[in-house]
Write a protein that holds these residues in place. Structure first.
Motif, mmCIF file in Angstrom:
data_model
loop_
_atom_site.group_PDB
_atom_site.id
_atom_site.type_symbol
_atom_site.label_atom_id
_atom_site.label_comp_id
_atom_site.label_asym_id
_atom_site.label_seq_id
_atom_site.Cartn_x
_atom_site.Cartn_y
_atom_site.Cartn_z
ATOM 1 N N LEU A 190 0.870 -1.176 0.000
ATOM 2 C CA LEU A 190 0.000 0.000 0.000
ATOM 3 C C LEU A 190 0.905 1.224 0.000
ATOM 4 O O LEU A 190 1.563 1.523 0.997
ATOM 5 C CB LEU A 190 -0.918 0.010 1.223
ATOM 6 N N HIS A 191 0.999 1.888 -1.143
ATOM 7 C CA HIS A 191 1.820 3.083 -1.282
ATOM 8 C C HIS A 191 0.980 4.299 -0.912
ATOM 9 O O HIS A 191 -0.187 4.384 -1.303
ATOM 10 C CB HIS A 191 2.298 3.243 -2.729
ATOM 11 N N VAL A 192 1.577 5.234 -0.199
ATOM 12 C CA VAL A 192 0.877 6.443 0.218
ATOM 13 C C VAL A 192 1.541 7.646 -0.450
ATOM 14 O O VAL A 192 2.757 7.831 -0.353
ATOM 15 C CB VAL A 192 0.909 6.597 1.752
ATOM 16 N N VAL A 193 0.722 8.453 -1.128
ATOM 17 C CA VAL A 193 1.215 9.678 -1.762
ATOM 18 C C VAL A 193 0.737 10.852 -0.914
ATOM 19 O O VAL A 193 -0.469 11.060 -0.751
ATOM 20 C CB VAL A 193 0.683 9.815 -3.209
ATOM 21 N N VAL A 194 1.695 11.603 -0.371
ATOM 22 C CA VAL A 194 1.346 12.747 0.471
ATOM 23 C C VAL A 194 2.476 13.773 0.429
ATOM 24 O O VAL A 194 3.649 13.410 0.429
ATOM 25 C CB VAL A 194 1.042 12.299 1.931
ATOM 26 N N THR A 195 2.083 15.048 0.353
ATOM 27 C CA THR A 195 3.076 16.121 0.363
ATOM 28 C C THR A 195 2.837 17.128 1.491
ATOM 29 O O THR A 195 3.762 17.826 1.888
ATOM 30 C CB THR A 195 3.095 16.892 -0.976
ATOM 31 N N ASP A 196 1.625 17.196 2.004
ATOM 32 C CA ASP A 196 1.301 18.172 3.053
ATOM 33 C C ASP A 196 2.170 17.893 4.286
ATOM 34 O O ASP A 196 2.099 16.806 4.866
ATOM 35 C CB ASP A 196 -0.187 18.055 3.407
#
Length: 113
Positions: A79-85
């Motif tokens: 499960l890959h998580v994409v987050v920049t905040d």
């Protein structure tokens, strides 16, 4: 004023992407759990969780993510998580989950891992 919460599913290449918009908390986490489990039940052992438009997540949300990660890994996936905040990233760091989840800045980075 209640913030909008939405979940969108799509497929990019071979991998399903679940994008969440808004806050993931005790009220909305069950919807996310149902969506993630549905994607996994359809035979996808790996997926991407796009949190780029998430403004808040609580411990209930983290529990949902850990449960989905466990299911993916049991099936040999991820499960890959994409987050920049920075605020959302900090939650992963404080809880140590940044060492558990593969966290990337963009959807394109998922393929690079």
């Amino acid at each position: 004023m209640e913030q909008e919460f939405r979940i969108e599913e799509r497929v990019e290449g071979e991998i399903p992407v679940v994008a969440v918009i808004g806050e993931i908390d005790v009220a909305t986490a069950p919807q996310l759990r149902e969506c993630l489990h549905g994607v996994i039940a359809r035979g996808h052992s790996s997926l991407v969780l796009d949190l780029l438009a998430v403004t808040f997540l609580d411990s209930t949300a983290l529990g949902v993510l850990v449960g989905a990660l466990k299911r993916c890994r049991e099936l040999g996936g991820e499960l890959h998580v994409v987050v920049t905040d920075p605020r959302i990233k900090k939650i992963f760091e404080i809880t140590g989950l940044n060492k558990v989840f593969p966290i990337v800045d963009t959807l394109a980075d998922v393929g690079a891992r």
